[in-house]
Design a protein around this motif. Sequence first.
Motif, PDB file in Angstrom:
ATOM      1  N   VAL A   1       1.576 -60.915   3.448  1.00 37.05           N
ATOM      2  CA  VAL A   1       1.531 -59.538   2.973  1.00 37.05           C
ATOM      3  C   VAL A   1       1.940 -58.656   4.147  1.00 37.05           C
ATOM      4  O   VAL A   1       1.371 -58.764   5.231  1.00 37.05           O
ATOM      5  CB  VAL A   1       0.114 -59.154   2.496  1.00 37.05           C
ATOM      6  CG1 VAL A   1      -0.001 -57.653   2.307  1.00 37.05           C
ATOM      7  CG2 VAL A   1      -0.231 -59.880   1.200  1.00 37.05           C
ATOM      8  N   THR A   2       2.945 -57.843   3.963  1.00 40.98           N
ATOM      9  CA  THR A   2       3.421 -57.039   5.087  1.00 40.98           C
ATOM     10  C   THR A   2       4.092 -55.762   4.609  1.00 40.98           C
ATOM     11  O   THR A   2       4.485 -55.640   3.444  1.00 40.98           O
ATOM     12  CB  THR A   2       4.399 -57.837   5.975  1.00 40.98           C
ATOM     13  OG1 THR A   2       4.737 -57.067   7.120  1.00 40.98           O
ATOM     14  CG2 THR A   2       5.675 -58.183   5.230  1.00 40.98           C
ATOM     15  N   HIS A   3       4.175 -54.803   5.539  1.00 45.63           N
ATOM     16  CA  HIS A   3       4.949 -53.587   5.270  1.00 45.63           C
ATOM     17  C   HIS A   3       6.218 -53.564   6.109  1.00 45.63           C
ATOM     18  O   HIS A   3       6.952 -52.589   6.107  1.00 45.63           O
ATOM     19  CB  HIS A   3       4.107 -52.346   5.584  1.00 45.63           C
ATOM     20  CG  HIS A   3       3.045 -52.082   4.558  1.00 45.63           C
ATOM     21  ND1 HIS A   3       3.351 -51.731   3.263  1.00 45.63           N
ATOM     22  CD2 HIS A   3       1.695 -52.149   4.623  1.00 45.63           C
ATOM     23  CE1 HIS A   3       2.225 -51.580   2.583  1.00 45.63           C
ATOM     24  NE2 HIS A   3       1.209 -51.827   3.388  1.00 45.63           N
ATOM     25  N   GLU A   4       6.440 -54.641   6.873  1.00 46.71           N
ATOM     26  CA  GLU A   4       7.633 -54.715   7.714  1.00 46.71           C
ATOM     27  C   GLU A   4       8.790 -55.228   6.861  1.00 46.71           C
ATOM     28  O   GLU A   4       8.971 -56.432   6.702  1.00 46.71           O
ATOM     29  CB  GLU A   4       7.392 -55.668   8.890  1.00 46.71           C
ATOM     30  CG  GLU A   4       6.225 -55.310   9.785  1.00 46.71           C
ATOM     31  CD  GLU A   4       6.544 -54.167  10.727  1.00 46.71           C
ATOM     32  OE1 GLU A   4       7.746 -53.919  10.953  1.00 46.71           O
ATOM     33  OE2 GLU A   4       5.612 -53.522  11.217  1.00 46.71           O
ATOM     34  N   MET A   5       9.590 -54.329   6.328  1.00 52.01           N
ATOM     35  CA  MET A   5      10.623 -54.741   5.370  1.00 52.01           C
ATOM     36  C   MET A   5      11.728 -55.576   6.018  1.00 52.01           C
ATOM     37  O   MET A   5      12.213 -56.529   5.436  1.00 52.01           O
ATOM     38  CB  MET A   5      11.227 -53.511   4.694  1.00 52.01           C
ATOM     39  CG  MET A   5      10.241 -52.825   3.761  1.00 52.01           C
ATOM     40  SD  MET A   5       9.593 -53.941   2.499  1.00 52.01           S
ATOM     41  CE  MET A   5       7.894 -53.448   2.476  1.00 52.01           C
ATOM     42  N   GLY A   6      12.086 -55.219   7.252  1.00 52.31           N
ATOM     43  CA  GLY A   6      13.124 -55.982   7.940  1.00 52.31           C
ATOM     44  C   GLY A   6      12.678 -57.423   8.145  1.00 52.31           C
ATOM     45  O   GLY A   6      13.432 -58.375   7.938  1.00 52.31           O
ATOM     46  N   PHE A   7      11.422 -57.566   8.524  1.00 48.38           N
ATOM     47  CA  PHE A   7      10.847 -58.891   8.736  1.00 48.38           C
ATOM     48  C   PHE A   7      10.780 -59.651   7.411  1.00 48.38           C
ATOM     49  O   PHE A   7      11.129 -60.835   7.337  1.00 48.38           O
ATOM     50  CB  PHE A   7       9.455 -58.753   9.354  1.00 48.38           C
ATOM     51  CG  PHE A   7       8.677 -60.028   9.427  1.00 48.38           C
ATOM     52  CD1 PHE A   7       9.092 -61.065  10.254  1.00 48.38           C
ATOM     53  CD2 PHE A   7       7.532 -60.210   8.661  1.00 48.38           C
ATOM     54  CE1 PHE A   7       8.378 -62.251  10.319  1.00 48.38           C
ATOM     55  CE2 PHE A   7       6.819 -61.392   8.728  1.00 48.38           C
ATOM     56  CZ  PHE A   7       7.242 -62.411   9.552  1.00 48.38           C
ATOM     57  N   ALA A   8      10.342 -58.959   6.368  1.00 50.93           N
ATOM     58  CA  ALA A   8      10.247 -59.593   5.047  1.00 50.93           C
ATOM     59  C   ALA A   8      11.593 -60.188   4.669  1.00 50.93           C
ATOM     60  O   ALA A   8      11.705 -61.326   4.211  1.00 50.93           O
ATOM     61  CB  ALA A   8       9.802 -58.567   4.007  1.00 50.93           C
ATOM     62  N   ARG A   9      12.598 -59.418   4.887  1.00 52.26           N
ATOM     63  CA  ARG A   9      13.951 -59.846   4.543  1.00 52.26           C
ATOM     64  C   ARG A   9      14.358 -61.090   5.342  1.00 52.26           C
ATOM     65  O   ARG A   9      14.982 -62.016   4.828  1.00 52.26           O
ATOM     66  CB  ARG A   9      14.903 -58.697   4.853  1.00 52.26           C
ATOM     67  CG  ARG A   9      16.262 -58.867   4.272  1.00 52.26           C
ATOM     68  CD  ARG A   9      17.012 -57.555   4.384  1.00 52.26           C
ATOM     69  NE  ARG A   9      18.187 -57.622   3.550  1.00 52.26           N
ATOM     70  CZ  ARG A   9      18.821 -56.568   3.079  1.00 52.26           C
ATOM     71  NH1 ARG A   9      18.362 -55.357   3.356  1.00 52.26           N
ATOM     72  NH2 ARG A   9      19.875 -56.703   2.337  1.00 52.26           N
ATOM     73  N   ALA A  10      13.973 -61.094   6.634  1.00 49.60           N
ATOM     74  CA  ALA A  10      14.390 -62.188   7.507  1.00 49.60           C
ATOM     75  C   ALA A  10      13.622 -63.475   7.236  1.00 49.60           C
ATOM     76  O   ALA A  10      14.179 -64.564   7.337  1.00 49.60           O
ATOM     77  CB  ALA A  10      14.207 -61.780   8.966  1.00 49.60           C
ATOM     78  N   VAL A  11      12.352 -63.350   6.887  1.00 45.57           N
ATOM     79  CA  VAL A  11      11.511 -64.546   6.856  1.00 45.57           C
ATOM     80  C   VAL A  11      11.362 -65.146   5.452  1.00 45.57           C
ATOM     81  O   VAL A  11      11.116 -66.332   5.304  1.00 45.57           O
ATOM     82  CB  VAL A  11      10.116 -64.237   7.470  1.00 45.57           C
ATOM     83  CG1 VAL A  11       9.235 -63.501   6.483  1.00 45.57           C
ATOM     84  CG2 VAL A  11       9.431 -65.508   7.954  1.00 45.57           C
ATOM     85  N   ALA A  12      11.520 -64.309   4.424  1.00 46.58           N
ATOM     86  CA  ALA A  12      11.112 -64.740   3.081  1.00 46.58           C
ATOM     87  C   ALA A  12      12.119 -65.676   2.415  1.00 46.58           C
ATOM     88  O   ALA A  12      13.322 -65.548   2.591  1.00 46.58           O
ATOM     89  CB  ALA A  12      10.890 -63.518   2.198  1.00 46.58           C
ATOM     90  N   ASP A  13      11.571 -66.625   1.656  1.00 49.14           N
ATOM     91  CA  ASP A  13      12.389 -67.352   0.695  1.00 49.14           C
ATOM     92  C   ASP A  13      12.378 -66.581  -0.618  1.00 49.14           C
ATOM     93  O   ASP A  13      13.312 -66.616  -1.389  1.00 49.14           O
ATOM     94  CB  ASP A  13      11.820 -68.753   0.449  1.00 49.14           C
ATOM     95  CG  ASP A  13      11.946 -69.612   1.698  1.00 49.14           C
ATOM     96  OD1 ASP A  13      13.037 -69.642   2.277  1.00 49.14           O
ATOM     97  OD2 ASP A  13      10.935 -70.230   2.091  1.00 49.14           O
ATOM     98  N   LYS A  14      11.257 -65.915  -0.854  1.00 53.95           N
ATOM     99  CA  LYS A  14      11.097 -65.179  -2.097  1.00 53.95           C
ATOM    100  C   LYS A  14      10.250 -63.941  -1.832  1.00 53.95           C
ATOM    101  O   LYS A  14       9.282 -63.995  -1.059  1.00 53.95           O
ATOM    102  CB  LYS A  14      10.397 -66.058  -3.136  1.00 53.95           C
ATOM    103  CG  LYS A  14      10.596 -65.596  -4.573  1.00 53.95           C
ATOM    104  CD  LYS A  14       9.544 -66.184  -5.483  1.00 53.95           C
ATOM    105  CE  LYS A  14       9.845 -67.620  -5.901  1.00 53.95           C
ATOM    106  NZ  LYS A  14       8.754 -68.200  -6.707  1.00 53.95           N
ATOM    107  N   ILE A  15      10.655 -62.837  -2.416  1.00 54.07           N
ATOM    108  CA  ILE A  15       9.865 -61.610  -2.307  1.00 54.07           C
ATOM    109  C   ILE A  15       9.116 -61.432  -3.626  1.00 54.07           C
ATOM    110  O   ILE A  15       9.692 -61.574  -4.705  1.00 54.07           O
ATOM    111  CB  ILE A  15      10.773 -60.375  -2.102  1.00 54.07           C
ATOM    112  CG1 ILE A  15      11.630 -60.516  -0.830  1.00 54.07           C
ATOM    113  CG2 ILE A  15       9.946 -59.097  -2.093  1.00 54.07           C
ATOM    114  CD1 ILE A  15      10.915 -60.237   0.455  1.00 54.07           C
TER     115      ILE A  15
END
Lengths: 225, 254
Positions: B196-210
């Motif tokens: 769970v995060t508010h870091e959108m750039g990180f979410a984009r980099a790390v996620a397989d699925k949002i």
Amino acid sequence: MLDSALSVFTAGRNMARLMEGLGVTVWISLASVGLSALIGIPLGLIMASPKRAAAKAIRLYLETIRVMPILVLLFLFYYSLSKVGINLTAFLVSILVFTLWGAAEMSDLVRAAVTSLPVHQKESGRALGLTEIQVSLYIVIPQAIRRLLPGVINLTTRMIKTTPFVFFINIPDLMKVGQQIVEVSGVRDYLASVWVYGFIFLIYFAICYPVSLFSRFLENRWQSG
Amino acid sequence: MEQEILIIRDLQKSFGETPVLNGVSLSVRQGEVLVIIGPSGCGKSTLLRCLNGLEPINSGEIEFDGKIITGAQANWNLVRQKIGMVFQNYELFPHLNVMENILLGPLKVQKRPKAEATEVACGWLERVGLLDRAEAYPRELSGGQKQRVAIVRALAMAPEIMLFDEVTASLDPEMVREVLDVMLSLASQGLTMLIVTHEMGFARAVADKIIFLDGGSIVESAPPDIFFANPSTERARRFLNIFEFDEDKKLGVS
């Protein structure tokens, strides 16, 4: 001048009597602090628990004792207990009164130490798979003790330095013995009061200051963050 | 395709009268990294907390490793050893030093031999660059260091899944990166993670699925490229716009 000081302490059994007085002071302090912990800790745990009625009753006791001058309590118990058929020595009355006070203060310290622990600390332990008992054992209790000890030590010095009130119910504590010596020696030596009370001052300082230093040492060492 | 390690079915959760999760269903595959985003109060933290039993659920079920872990015979102490969690405010134990914090679970819960557990702990500490702080107390560490220790503490239990609940939200900006780097490296190593995060750039980099959560329901679920470039729902678009605006403003100031 030094001769006069020495003679006050060497005359008769003066020094021995002062030491006996110190013994009485230490005894009242130790017994009261010990009993206060014994009674105050469970009371504090009840106050910290969700038992509303019991917590309220203890709170009432705490607030009542807190606003009451110790001397009033000493006189009340010393003069009225015997009238209702309870015969306690002055020594026991003093321990009773100091314990009533100490246990009340102790219970509040324990309550604060237990309830001030953030709930997330427990969750964090649970999240590691610790059982509730392990959470208490390894996380809650060690931290509660660290929060508790400085306050307990502070209470201890407060109790020690309040014991001279037993003077007024004729217990031969350090202060009472000192006053008796001054009354006798003062006739010959007008500086006797200075020597004797100065000596008592030093003794109280020698007892309380290290305790207070120890408390500061613990606070520095255990400072959490 | 890897096997599904965690399956959530129709999860309902309310605090008193207030519903927080309204029938959330999702599944996580072995090695998958799910990033859950959404506005404050959308239930994302609560969702994570339900997964390791910190919050009791009202209805629905959670299956982990092929077993239902919710319900009357739930053994959370066992589940929590396999589903590690890192909190927003680190929650290191202040009376224990770094090594003692890390070893508490392995020694007391898993009863592992001390030498072995210490070796594992040292290995992790080295990886997050904190081996030299093993004897330090939490108060002597910076926020970023504390959070890295908290991550190691959870990893030392050798969990199958890691839950990260806004783990950079309390950090000063310059410390966010060091924590996110650790998480990125864990992700690339194949650890299953729910973040769970508010870091959108990180979410984009790390996620397989949002997973986009709003009002206690999953509104959208998509790979990051698609979600960020072209969200299919109006609500997700509006949510992302908030960040765009913030981004522009920061650029304007600097």
